[in-house]
Write an enzyme that holds these catalytic residues in place. Structure first.
Site, PDB file in Angstrom:
ATOM      1  N   CYS A 134       3.726  32.515  34.460  1.00  0.00           N
ATOM      2  CA  CYS A 134       3.658  31.955  33.101  1.00  0.00           C
ATOM      3  C   CYS A 134       2.437  31.054  32.952  1.00  0.00           C
ATOM      4  CB  CYS A 134       4.936  31.181  32.798  1.00  0.00           C
ATOM      5  SG  CYS A 134       4.892  30.400  31.181  1.00  0.00           S
ATOM      6  N   CYS A 137       3.006  27.848  30.829  1.00  0.00           N
ATOM      7  CA  CYS A 137       3.765  26.769  31.484  1.00  0.00           C
ATOM      8  C   CYS A 137       2.936  26.073  32.554  1.00  0.00           C
ATOM      9  CB  CYS A 137       5.021  27.297  32.166  1.00  0.00           C
ATOM     10  SG  CYS A 137       5.807  28.673  31.396  1.00  0.00           S
ATOM     11  N   ASP A 138       2.276  26.855  33.394  1.00  0.00           N
ATOM     12  CA  ASP A 138       1.664  26.267  34.592  1.00  0.00           C
ATOM     13  C   ASP A 138       0.152  26.108  34.518  1.00  0.00           C
ATOM     14  OD1 ASP A 138       4.166  26.119  35.710  1.00  0.00           O
ATOM     15  OD2 ASP A 138       4.082  28.155  36.502  1.00  0.00           O
TER      16      ASP A 138
END
Ligand code: NDP
Length: 316
Positions: A134, A137-138
């Site tokens: 992701c 997200c990261d």
């Protein structure tokens, strides 16, 4: 103590599952949503601009709105993963990863899709330690670092374009000869200086002791190694439905749950909606609509042959 028997148990807490929950709860059916998270893939989307009523909204915020609405109408939630489903003389018995046994009279399967694994040595061991599925997200964790995005579709192109604004250098490893994505995204990636695309490159191994250090890949018969801090695997999604096959539920050749236009599976009392089904377009608004259809059909099933009242005639 007597076990609770839910009228409807919904597996999955994305747009399909949460919309289904709003509908079943509003019809006074005792509803439980069993889910690993709230929002599923929608919650990972930065900016949603195609959900009517919201010109622009973060996927997570929209997901939380769905959940609040479902909770207000009486839906209960359990954060867990369903691992088995068994039809009984009346209703269904389900088991969860967290060792819970649950009972329900009808089931709605709406647990979406899961990111596809690359399937190379080192992947399992280093997931969460430099390997991620992701970018939204990261991505922020890789500010000023060197990363590689694996994949050549829209997800990979999107991820590479986003990461190019955060990381120092972004490699893109595409296994085929060309991208498989929208031209607008391809043009953006091509025009970005710190993205280097390597075509016809097959990932072979991810190396690293406690964290990712490098990626080994093969290109035209030669093995190469790139030193990177992060590996973003963006190679599509799959339906994790093997446990449903055991329950006798019909799947397509892509492991998606086969449903008819009323969201019924081949097993009476089991309905399905959203990305995990063979529905044509994987979009939040479609999942929400399909979730409401599945809920109304579950209501009809539980009512026997009684006519289906439109939602607006129900007293709150
Ligand atoms: P896709 O199925 O479209 O693409 C998957 C990509 O991963 C392909 O390039 C494929 O290569 C590659 N791939 C698959 N398996 C491997 C493997 N084992 N090793 C290396 N590469 C592999 O998936 P996406 O997630 O990109 O997109 C899914 C859907 O979501 C699409 O409909 C897409 O349009 C949509 N989407 C749209 C976005 C947007 O509009 N901005 C953003 C993100 C997704 P090959 O071509 O060789 O099979």
């Amino acid at each position: 103590m007597e076990e609770t028997v839910y009228d409807v148990l919904i597996v999955g807490g994305g747009p399909a599952g949460l919309t289904a929950a709003i509908y079943t709860s509003r019809r006074a059916m005792k509803t439980l949503v069993v889910t690993k998270d709230i929002g599923g893939q929608l919650s990972l989307t930065d900016d949603v601009e195609n959900y009517p009523g919201f010109e622009s909204i973060a996927g997570l915020t929209l997901s939380q709105k769905f959940q609040e609405q479902a909770a207000k109408t009486g839906t209960e939630f359990l954060f867990d993963e369903v691992v088995s489903l068994e039809k009984q003389a009346s209703g269904f018995l389900l088991k969860t990863f967290g060792n819970k046994t649950l009972q329900a009279r009808a089931i709605i399967l709406a647990f979406g899709l899961t990111p596809r694994d690359l399937g190379v040595p080192g992947e399992k061991e280093l997931t969460g330690r430099g390997i991620t599925y992701c970018a939204t997200c990261d991505g922020p964790l890789y500010r000023g670092k060197e990363v590689v995005v694996i994949g050549g579709g829209n997800s990979a192109l999107d991820a590479a374009e986003y990461l190019s604004k955060v990381a120092k250098k972004v490699y893109m490893l595409v296994r085929g000869e060309a991208f498989r994505g929208e031209q607008v995204l391809i043009d953006k990636v091509k025009a970005t200086d710190n993205i280097e695309v390597i075509f016809q490159a097959a990932s072979k191994e991810i190396k690293g002791k406690d964290r990712v250090q490098s990626l080994l890949y093969e290109s035209q018969g030669n093995m190469s190694e790139i030193m990177v801090d992060g590996i973003f695997i963006e190679i599509g999604h799959m339906a994790k439905t093997a446990w449903l096959k055991t329950a006798g539920i019909d799947l397509t050749e892509h492991d998606e749950i086969r449903v008819n236009q009323n969201n019924e599976t081949n097993l009476s009392g089991v309905f399905a909606a959203g990305d995990v089904t063979d529905v044509n377009y994987k979009q939040a608004i479609i999942s929400a609509g399909e979730g409401s259809k599945a809920a109304l059909q579950a209501y009809k099933y539980l009512q026997g042959d009684k006519p289906l009242l439109p939602d607006w005639k129900i007293n709150k």
